[in-house]
Design an enzyme around this catalytic site. Structure first.
Site: not given
Length: 323
Positions: A52-55, A57, A78, A181
């Site tokens: 993603g933008t900040f992470g 895997i 991660k 969640d």
């Protein structure tokens, strides 16, 4: 679960709340992390599975230590990118450690943490050959005729996944942890369709379409939340039941987005007016009835996980008689 009493809304306070690292007493998390800390030299990062933008895997390889130095273990790794802020790094560490110390067949627990670069810590998890459940369900779609997509998975296999997830949630609740969640994006699938519930680290970043900010600067899984969680931010075992109902709907639709046409800002009103997810194509009536029970407006009116487990086990056995 019965020991939780009859008013889930009032009991939420007795459950663990996970807060950012900066809010924790330093010894708490630091001690826990030091116990699972590994050297960077033991870890090799291979393909990026998702980013993603900040992470990100990764599929990684973890070398054993001592007498097992030659042993290579496949793992998920991660981590955050350089764009992550300090608060995002703290949240990543806290959420990665949410299941630390737990041991149960359908729970995926962090295995180790590498803090050599404190701005980009590496959280190491056991490998699951089929990856994230949401992505796996998407891969199980077969283009069909007339009624759209068909499934590579049988109803019985999907129900078995649901049963494993219920057992994992029951274990968490016994440990006084409310997941908050529950969704297919926060589960992984291994061989033989073994499903494990994971923590929620990076989910907001990797599945941005599943989270919405309702003007309070907090990204939340709006379309999975029980109405009391959505409106008052109240969480209890009963709010996990609601989310499980949505997860079951995800299983039967092979990972479709719930309420795709409803504006996130209008979700609370939509639910108050009695609207719910509709019955998926090819979903048996008995199974949809189980989902619908989970979405009762009043938390007390929702089934307990013990009841849900019994229902799904009975239905699973029923399906087995016709194969």
């Amino acid at each position: 679960m019965e020991s939780h009493g009859h008013n889930p809304a009032n009991m939420a306070g007795s459950y663990i709340r996970f807060s950012p690292v900066s809010d924790l007493k330093p010894p708490d998390l630091r001690t826990q992390i030091s116990e699972i800390s590994i050297e960077r030299s033991r870890l090799t990062l291979a393909d990026v599975i998702q980013e993603g933008t900040f992470g990100k895997i990764y599929h990684g390889v973890l070398l054993g230590e001592g007498a097992d130095m030659e042993v290579e273990n496949d793992v998920f790794v991660k981590t955050v990118t350089e764009q992550a802020s300090e608060s995002q790094v703290n949240l990543f560490i806290t959420e990665s450690c949410m299941m630390l110390g737990l041991s149960f067949p359908s729970i995926q627990t962090i295995r180790s943490m590498c803090m050599d670069n404190e701005r980009q810590p590496l959280a190491v998890f056991p490998y699951a050959s089929n990856g994230l459940l949401k992505k796996f369900l998407h891969k199980c779609k077969i283009p069909g005729e007339g009624q759209g997509t068909q499934s590579k998975l049988s109803t019985q296999e999907l129900v078995h996944m649901g049963i494993q997830i219920i057992r994992g949630v029951q274990y968490l609740h016994k440990k006084k942890i409310i997941h908050k969640d529950l969704a297919t994006r926060n589960c992984v699938v291994g061989q033989d369709l073994n499903v494990k519930i994971t923590e929620k680290a990076l989910s907001r970043d990797l599945f941005p379409n599943d989270y919405h900010c309702l003007g309070d600067n907090e990204n939340r899984p709006v379309k999975w939340l029980a109405i009391e969680s959505l409106i008052d931010k109240r969480f209890s075992p009963a709010s996990d039941v609601w989310a499980f109902g949505v997860l079951l709907w995800e299983l039967m639709t092979l990972g479709q987005q719930p309420y795709p046409d409803v504006d996130p800002f209008e979700m609370a009103q939509y639910l108050r007016e009695g609207y719910r997810l509709s019955q998926p194509i090819n979903c048996p009536d008995e199974l949809f009835a189980v989902m619908a029970c989970c979405w009762a407006l009043c938390p007390d009116d929702r089934p307990k996980f013990t009841q849900l487990l019994q229902c799904l086990q009975d239905f699973y056995a029923h399906l087995g008689r016709y194969i």
